[in-house]
Design a protein around this motif. Structure first.
Motif, PDB file in Angstrom:
ATOM      1  N   ASP A 209     -53.665 -65.864 115.421  1.00  0.00           N
ATOM      2  CA  ASP A 209     -53.642 -65.418 114.028  1.00  0.00           C
ATOM      3  C   ASP A 209     -52.331 -65.770 113.333  1.00  0.00           C
ATOM      4  OD1 ASP A 209     -56.139 -64.268 114.391  1.00  0.00           O
ATOM      5  OD2 ASP A 209     -55.319 -62.292 114.886  1.00  0.00           O
ATOM      6  N   ASP A 210     -51.433 -66.426 114.028  1.00  0.00           N
ATOM      7  CA  ASP A 210     -50.117 -66.722 113.467  1.00  0.00           C
ATOM      8  C   ASP A 210     -50.211 -67.785 112.364  1.00  0.00           C
ATOM      9  OD1 ASP A 210     -49.011 -64.991 115.325  1.00  0.00           O
ATOM     10  OD2 ASP A 210     -48.684 -66.606 116.797  1.00  0.00           O
ATOM     11  N   ARG A 211     -49.288 -67.690 111.435  1.00  0.00           N
ATOM     12  CA  ARG A 211     -49.103 -68.770 110.461  1.00  0.00           C
ATOM     13  C   ARG A 211     -48.298 -69.890 111.122  1.00  0.00           C
ATOM     14  NH1 ARG A 211     -47.678 -64.685 105.391  1.00  0.00           N
ATOM     15  NH2 ARG A 211     -49.861 -64.368 104.752  1.00  0.00           N
ATOM     16  N   VAL A 212     -48.664 -71.130 110.814  1.00  0.00           N
ATOM     17  CA  VAL A 212     -48.031 -72.261 111.503  1.00  0.00           C
ATOM     18  C   VAL A 212     -47.663 -73.360 110.504  1.00  0.00           C
ATOM     19  CG1 VAL A 212     -49.266 -71.804 113.659  1.00  0.00           C
ATOM     20  CG2 VAL A 212     -50.245 -73.386 111.989  1.00  0.00           C
ATOM     21  N   PRO A 213     -46.648 -74.169 110.817  1.00  0.00           N
ATOM     22  CA  PRO A 213     -46.288 -75.301 109.953  1.00  0.00           C
ATOM     23  C   PRO A 213     -47.406 -76.329 109.900  1.00  0.00           C
ATOM     24  CG  PRO A 213     -44.560 -74.817 111.563  1.00  0.00           C
ATOM     25  CD  PRO A 213     -45.759 -74.044 111.985  1.00  0.00           C
ATOM     26  N   GLY A 214     -47.386 -77.119 108.837  1.00  0.00           N
ATOM     27  CA  GLY A 214     -48.271 -78.280 108.762  1.00  0.00           C
ATOM     28  C   GLY A 214     -49.140 -78.325 107.533  1.00  0.00           C
ATOM     29  N   GLY A 215     -49.952 -77.312 107.311  1.00  0.00           N
ATOM     30  CA  GLY A 215     -50.867 -77.360 106.181  1.00  0.00           C
ATOM     31  C   GLY A 215     -52.001 -78.342 106.363  1.00  0.00           C
ATOM     32  N   TRP A 216     -52.325 -78.683 107.626  1.00  0.00           N
ATOM     33  CA  TRP A 216     -53.370 -79.667 107.887  1.00  0.00           C
ATOM     34  C   TRP A 216     -54.750 -79.015 107.846  1.00  0.00           C
ATOM     35  CZ3 TRP A 216     -51.339 -84.034 107.049  1.00  0.00           C
ATOM     36  CH2 TRP A 216     -50.036 -84.322 107.445  1.00  0.00           C
ATOM     37  N   ASP A 217     -55.711 -79.756 107.351  1.00  0.00           N
ATOM     38  CA  ASP A 217     -57.093 -79.284 107.293  1.00  0.00           C
ATOM     39  C   ASP A 217     -57.764 -79.543 108.642  1.00  0.00           C
ATOM     40  OD1 ASP A 217     -59.696 -78.610 106.715  1.00  0.00           O
ATOM     41  OD2 ASP A 217     -59.721 -79.633 104.769  1.00  0.00           O
ATOM     42  N   LEU A 218     -58.076 -78.469 109.350  1.00  0.00           N
ATOM     43  CA  LEU A 218     -58.728 -78.579 110.660  1.00  0.00           C
ATOM     44  C   LEU A 218     -60.244 -78.547 110.550  1.00  0.00           C
ATOM     45  CD1 LEU A 218     -56.413 -76.107 112.632  1.00  0.00           C
ATOM     46  CD2 LEU A 218     -56.115 -78.567 112.240  1.00  0.00           C
ATOM     47  N   GLY A 219     -60.729 -78.379 109.324  1.00  0.00           N
ATOM     48  CA  GLY A 219     -62.165 -78.261 109.106  1.00  0.00           C
ATOM     49  C   GLY A 219     -62.537 -76.843 108.727  1.00  0.00           C
ATOM     50  N   ASP A 220     -63.474 -76.697 107.771  1.00  0.00           N
ATOM     51  CA  ASP A 220     -63.930 -75.367 107.353  1.00  0.00           C
ATOM     52  C   ASP A 220     -65.442 -75.219 107.552  1.00  0.00           C
ATOM     53  OD1 ASP A 220     -64.732 -77.096 105.351  1.00  0.00           O
ATOM     54  OD2 ASP A 220     -63.965 -75.884 103.688  1.00  0.00           O
ATOM     55  N   PHE A 221     -65.983 -75.958 108.510  1.00  0.00           N
ATOM     56  CA  PHE A 221     -67.420 -75.890 108.798  1.00  0.00           C
ATOM     57  C   PHE A 221     -67.786 -74.487 109.288  1.00  0.00           C
ATOM     58  CE2 PHE A 221     -65.360 -76.857 112.782  1.00  0.00           C
ATOM     59  CZ  PHE A 221     -66.086 -76.167 113.732  1.00  0.00           C
ATOM     60  N   THR A 222     -69.028 -74.118 109.082  1.00  0.00           N
ATOM     61  CA  THR A 222     -69.514 -72.809 109.550  1.00  0.00           C
ATOM     62  C   THR A 222     -70.845 -72.967 110.252  1.00  0.00           C
ATOM     63  OG1 THR A 222     -70.678 -72.359 107.453  1.00  0.00           O
ATOM     64  CG2 THR A 222     -68.393 -71.605 107.636  1.00  0.00           C
ATOM     65  N   THR A 223     -71.168 -72.002 111.069  1.00  0.00           N
ATOM     66  CA  THR A 223     -72.473 -71.935 111.732  1.00  0.00           C
ATOM     67  C   THR A 223     -73.347 -70.930 110.993  1.00  0.00           C
ATOM     68  OG1 THR A 223     -71.617 -70.247 113.241  1.00  0.00           O
ATOM     69  CG2 THR A 223     -71.482 -72.545 113.969  1.00  0.00           C
ATOM     70  N   ALA A 224     -74.631 -70.993 111.240  1.00  0.00           N
ATOM     71  CA  ALA A 224     -75.562 -70.101 110.557  1.00  0.00           C
ATOM     72  C   ALA A 224     -75.204 -68.648 110.830  1.00  0.00           C
ATOM     73  CB  ALA A 224     -76.988 -70.396 111.015  1.00  0.00           C
ATOM     74  N   GLY A 225     -75.129 -67.860 109.780  1.00  0.00           N
ATOM     75  CA  GLY A 225     -74.834 -66.439 109.900  1.00  0.00           C
ATOM     76  C   GLY A 225     -73.377 -66.105 110.113  1.00  0.00           C
ATOM     77  N   GLN A 226     -72.496 -67.098 110.158  1.00  0.00           N
ATOM     78  CA  GLN A 226     -71.090 -66.821 110.443  1.00  0.00           C
ATOM     79  C   GLN A 226     -70.414 -66.072 109.297  1.00  0.00           C
ATOM     80  OE1 GLN A 226     -68.774 -70.308 111.427  1.00  0.00           O
ATOM     81  NE2 GLN A 226     -66.845 -69.192 111.602  1.00  0.00           N
ATOM     82  N   CYS A 227     -70.720 -66.419 108.063  1.00  0.00           N
ATOM     83  CA  CYS A 227     -70.013 -65.828 106.931  1.00  0.00           C
ATOM     84  C   CYS A 227     -70.678 -64.554 106.414  1.00  0.00           C
ATOM     85  CB  CYS A 227     -69.907 -66.856 105.808  1.00  0.00           C
ATOM     86  SG  CYS A 227     -68.973 -68.334 106.273  1.00  0.00           S
ATOM     87  N   ALA A 228     -71.972 -64.429 106.633  1.00  0.00           N
ATOM     88  CA  ALA A 228     -72.721 -63.238 106.215  1.00  0.00           C
ATOM     89  C   ALA A 228     -74.100 -63.339 106.840  1.00  0.00           C
ATOM     90  CB  ALA A 228     -72.824 -63.172 104.691  1.00  0.00           C
ATOM     91  N   PRO A 229     -74.761 -62.231 107.010  1.00  0.00           N
ATOM     92  CA  PRO A 229     -76.126 -62.291 107.567  1.00  0.00           C
ATOM     93  C   PRO A 229     -77.003 -63.220 106.743  1.00  0.00           C
ATOM     94  CG  PRO A 229     -75.350 -60.031 107.511  1.00  0.00           C
ATOM     95  CD  PRO A 229     -74.328 -60.841 106.773  1.00  0.00           C
ATOM     96  N   GLY A 230     -77.591 -64.199 107.400  1.00  0.00           N
ATOM     97  CA  GLY A 230     -78.462 -65.143 106.729  1.00  0.00           C
ATOM     98  C   GLY A 230     -77.776 -66.309 106.068  1.00  0.00           C
ATOM     99  N   SER A 231     -76.432 -66.362 106.132  1.00  0.00           N
ATOM    100  CA  SER A 231     -75.735 -67.485 105.508  1.00  0.00           C
ATOM    101  C   SER A 231     -76.030 -68.761 106.284  1.00  0.00           C
ATOM    102  CB  SER A 231     -74.232 -67.234 105.473  1.00  0.00           C
ATOM    103  OG  SER A 231     -73.694 -67.148 106.779  1.00  0.00           O
ATOM    104  N   PRO A 232     -76.182 -69.894 105.556  1.00  0.00           N
ATOM    105  CA  PRO A 232     -76.532 -71.147 106.240  1.00  0.00           C
ATOM    106  C   PRO A 232     -75.316 -71.785 106.905  1.00  0.00           C
ATOM    107  CG  PRO A 232     -76.279 -71.546 103.898  1.00  0.00           C
ATOM    108  CD  PRO A 232     -76.119 -70.055 104.093  1.00  0.00           C
ATOM    109  N   ALA A 233     -75.591 -72.692 107.833  1.00  0.00           N
ATOM    110  CA  ALA A 233     -74.524 -73.529 108.393  1.00  0.00           C
ATOM    111  C   ALA A 233     -74.077 -74.533 107.337  1.00  0.00           C
ATOM    112  CB  ALA A 233     -75.021 -74.245 109.642  1.00  0.00           C
TER     113      ALA A 233
END
Length: 590
Positions: A209-233
């Protein structure tokens, strides 16, 4: 600032000019402050047209006529230091190119031109204009896909013509608060060290959970239901990489496209990950990006003059977010934010509804409001965001991207739409403005100049989306000339003044300083006789074709209203379209 009341003497002097005075072209007056050269056309048959001695005498007489209107710096010069005008050559069409021996400001150059034109043997006087290189960058995607939103068409932001004036954003830092940036080959040389502010491993995709140097985009992909019940991938958006390219993609390297401020540098700040980002992390990042201290994180070694936030949520501006913005603004950072993509009033969207930000709506190829763009009183101005329905390439904003579905893979270029795409156009233009300004402009000045220089919508929007479409060329010119002295009569709010008599074609300039947080500036002329027109502008001289308010009703009764004026100086020019006298003027700050 103390205003000099020398304009009245100009008006009185010009009222005495002979009816046969030559025409004066002031359209490139700014060029005369850089190189004081003018083109004089003498009338056919005059001695000045053919005899060098006669033209020398005429020009010397013009200098003497101009002295009383040119201010104390030049009025009393004598001997070797005296102002003179030298003839450089005669053009192929018989006009004389002349040059003043000293640098002039705008008022002095105008006074000198009018004095030359008062000679009955002079047919016309104009500025010897400065032309600049107009070669386009050689990036192929610019030519094939980006010209609609960078160019001078109906929906364009006029970036290409701003480049031709030498504005590139060199020396300016823009912080990009988003999903971070990938190591795209057409971005890397313009990226500075950033930081990842996400404090939740589930959102960041990092092991802690630490903040780290860089600011690089590691990807913001999600799986089905990850963000809320029924949310799509969903696949990774590479949103920050796209935004970064619009701000400062590497340019003139024969690959990819171009960035608005292609010589600026970007500090990537990762605040959005899988499912989004926390307000608390975003607020810390705002302060850090501007150079403020955040516990547990090394101070930003590259404080940003501009912060781009192509993000938001459907809620009112929270107190902590406003406090973070206030801190960033106090440190000199202009905060540019997206209006939002809900086709709703932006007052219900944050940070779009926060104070002391530049809120940006979106327009399409034809200059119309994009159907998704939020609207309303919170929106300051608009910029190209793409409308989709206008096809490819003209329906999209084109910029850097990545081929990876989840984690970063290869480089590519993609078209996207949204107020997220409109916002970095404005952030990049702010970098262009700061790059040419003689001294750094405050965020309030930047906001005022952006609004004042926005061009009218070519298609009237169905909902209010600000003052107009951002105009990079006009904004850069305003920034470049900001702070140069303009002679004007100072007004005090709610105090009536008598306007000097004006002959047809003459004008008088007024100025008033507006404090922060006011709702309206009102300027009124009334009484007397004659016919007037009135024009207002922010921190620059108003013109019939360049103003933020105008009134051209018959007679002397003219009213100008500037709603929600930015803090700063407003100039009002009153022009007599027929002889006018006995007129009163009053300004009110409400």
């Amino acid at each position: 600032m103390t205003f000099r009341r020398t304009l009245l003497s100009v008006l009185i002097a010009s009222a005495c000019l002979p009816a046969t005075a030559g025409t004066v072209d002031l359209s490139s007056l700014q060029d005369a402050t850089v190189s004081p050269r003018f083109i004089v056309k003498y009338r056919d048959g005059s001695a000045e047209r053919t005899q060098a001695a006669a033209s020398r005498r005429a020009l010397a007489a013009a200098v003497e006529r101009a002295r009383p209107q040119m201010g104390p710096r030049l009025a009393n010069l004598r001997g070797a230091a005296a102002l003179r005008i030298d003839t450089l050559r005669v053009t192929a069409t018989g006009r004389q190119v002349v040059r003043a021996s000293q640098r002039l400001d705008r008022a002095q150059a105008e006074a000198l031109m009018r004095a030359i034109a008062s000679d009955p043997n002079v047919e016309s006087v104009s500025v010897d204009r400065l032309m600049r290189p107009s070669a386009m960058p050689n990036d192929p995607v610019l030519a094939t896909h980006q010209l609609w939103h960078y160019g001078t068409g109906s929906g364009g932001a006029r970036v290409t013509t701003a480049w031709s004036t030498g504005a590139t954003g060199a020396g300016i830092v823009v912080a990009m608060l988003d999903t971070g940036a990938t190591r795209h080959a057409d971005l890397m040389s313009n990226l500075l060290d950033g930081y990842d502010f996400i404090t939740d491993r589930a959102l960041s995709g990092r092991p802690t959970d630490d903040r780290v140097p860089g600011g690089w985009d590691l990807g913001d992909f999600t799986t089905a239901g990850q963000c809320a019940p029924g949310s799509p991938a969903s696949p990774s958006s590479w949103h920050g990489t796209h935004v970064s390219g619009t701000i400062a993609e590497v340019t003139n390297n024969e690959i990819g496209g171009a960035g608005v401020a292609y010589d600026a540098k970007i500090v990537p700040v990762r605040v959005l990950g899988r499912c989004g980002g926390y307000t608390s992390d975003i607020n810390d990042a705002i302060v850090w990006a501007a150079g403020g201290h955040v516990d547990g994180v090394p101070d930003n070694p590259h404080p940003a003059e501009v912060i781009n936030m192509s993000l938001g949520g459907t809620h009112a501006c929270e107190a902590d977010t406003q406090a973070a913005i206030d801190k960033a603004v106090s440190l000199g950072a202009t905060v540019v934010v997206a209006a939002g993509n809900d086709n709703a009033d932006a007052t219900g969207h944050a940070p779009a509804s926060c104070a002391r930000v530049v809120t940006v709506g979106a327009t399409g190829f034809s200059g119309q409001r994009a159907g998704y763009s939020n609207y309303g009183s919170a929106v300051d101005l608009s910029a190209p965001g793409g409308a989709g329905v206008e096809g490819s390439p003209n329906g999209y904003i084109w910029s850097t991207h990545n081929t990876g579905a989840t984690v970063p893979e290869g480089d590519r270029y993609v078209g996207m739409t949204g107020t997220s795409m409109a916002t970095p156009h404005v952030a990049g233009i702010v970098a262009l403005m700061q790059g040419v300004a003689a001294t750094p402009l405050t965020p309030a000045q930047i906001e005022g100049l952006l609004v004042a220089s926005a061009r009218p919508f070519p298609i009237k929007p169905d909902r209010a989306i600000g003052a107009g479409i951002v105009d990079a060329t006009a904004a850069v010119e305003r920034a470049r000339t900001f702070g140069q002295p303009i002679q004007a009569i100072a007004l005090t709010s709610n105090i009536t003044e008598a306007m000097p008599p004006l002959a047809a074609g003459q004008s008088v300039m007024y100025a008033i300083d507006v404090p922060e947080g006011r709702s309206r500036l009102e300027f009124t002329t009334y009484g007397g006789r004659g016919t007037l027109a009135a024009y207002a502008n922010y921190e620059s001289e108003p013109m019939p074709a360049a103003n933020i308010a105008s009134s051209v009703r018959p007679g002397t009764n003219q009213v100008l209203n500037v709603m929600s004026p930015a803090k700063g100086r407003y100039y009002i020019k009153v022009v007599a379209t027929a002889d006018a006298a006995g007129v009163l003027v009053r300004a009110r700050i409400l």
